[in-house]
Design an enzyme around this catalytic site. Sequence first.
Site, PDB file in Angstrom:
ATOM      1  N   SER A  44       0.843  -1.198   0.000  1.00  0.00           N
ATOM      2  CA  SER A  44       0.000   0.000   0.000  1.00  0.00           C
ATOM      3  C   SER A  44       0.878   1.249   0.000  1.00  0.00           C
ATOM      4  O   SER A  44       1.689   1.412  -0.914  1.00  0.00           O
ATOM      5  CB  SER A  44      -0.958  -0.054   1.196  1.00  0.00           C
ATOM      6  OG  SER A  44      -2.022   0.869   1.049  1.00  0.00           O
ATOM      7  N   HIS A  82      -7.812  -5.651   0.212  1.00  0.00           N
ATOM      8  CA  HIS A  82      -6.597  -4.851   0.299  1.00  0.00           C
ATOM      9  C   HIS A  82      -5.533  -5.522   1.156  1.00  0.00           C
ATOM     10  O   HIS A  82      -4.341  -5.430   0.870  1.00  0.00           O
ATOM     11  CB  HIS A  82      -6.942  -3.467   0.864  1.00  0.00           C
ATOM     12  CG  HIS A  82      -5.829  -2.482   0.740  1.00  0.00           C
ATOM     13  ND1 HIS A  82      -5.348  -2.049  -0.479  1.00  0.00           N
ATOM     14  CD2 HIS A  82      -5.082  -1.848   1.689  1.00  0.00           C
ATOM     15  CE1 HIS A  82      -4.378  -1.174  -0.284  1.00  0.00           C
ATOM     16  NE2 HIS A  82      -4.187  -1.054   1.013  1.00  0.00           N
TER      17      HIS A  82
END
Length: 259
Positions: A99, A236
């Site tokens: 990320s 995610h």
Amino acid sequence: MTRNTDSEAVAGNWFRVIKRSTKPRARLICFPHAGGAASFFRDWADLVPDDMDLAAVRYPGREDRFLDPPHTSMADLADPVARACLASGDVPLMFFGHSMGASVAYEVALRLQSAGSSRLTDLFVSGSAAPGRSSGSRDPLTMTDAEIREEVAELGGADANALADQELWELLIPSIRADYRLIGLYRAGFSTTAPLDVPMVAYYGRADRDVDAASVAAWADATSSTFAMRSFDGGHFYLKDHAPGLVADLLGRRAPFHP
């Protein structure tokens, strides 16, 4: 540089050593997500071979650097991490960033290349759109603390207790807010640079709401070397459930060890 001096550098202000080899042939350095910390990667210790060091970047403003002021810009974070890498001996390096950590790892890699260092052998990025690509439906620069808390809960990146405990959340939010501001400013101000000359692999979760195959594939433009990508089931934070498979895959794709 002696091994003792090398170990002291790796264990210094910017890196937490998770696994140390007596004779490392490579060092995998992990870069946490927004709001994340070095301890996120502690379970990887059993997944890397004994001839490899495993370390994670210690972002300021959290865990054992809780009293250090959070970073204010990408340069504020990437510059000292790059200097720490350059000072950590001559062991070949591999970067893994998830990320926000993918962007930080990429920027540190650019700084190593600009410094003339060839120690970085591989860059692995995860859960992130390529630089210059939009990610998610919200602008990190305009999100309120309540919206950040909601998003952290939706993405699954924080401990449930931290989200439920108001006092604990108030301790955590300054560093998380700083991360969101950093990545928002970085995306808004990004300009194309000369590509890295480092093999790159990009990973993502197929159910990730913030990235898709096209935005991940665009990482290919960030390197003049080889590029590959792979997806996993999950959102995610797919890597929480797929750490063994992920680490096995990246280790299988790494460049050959230096002699």
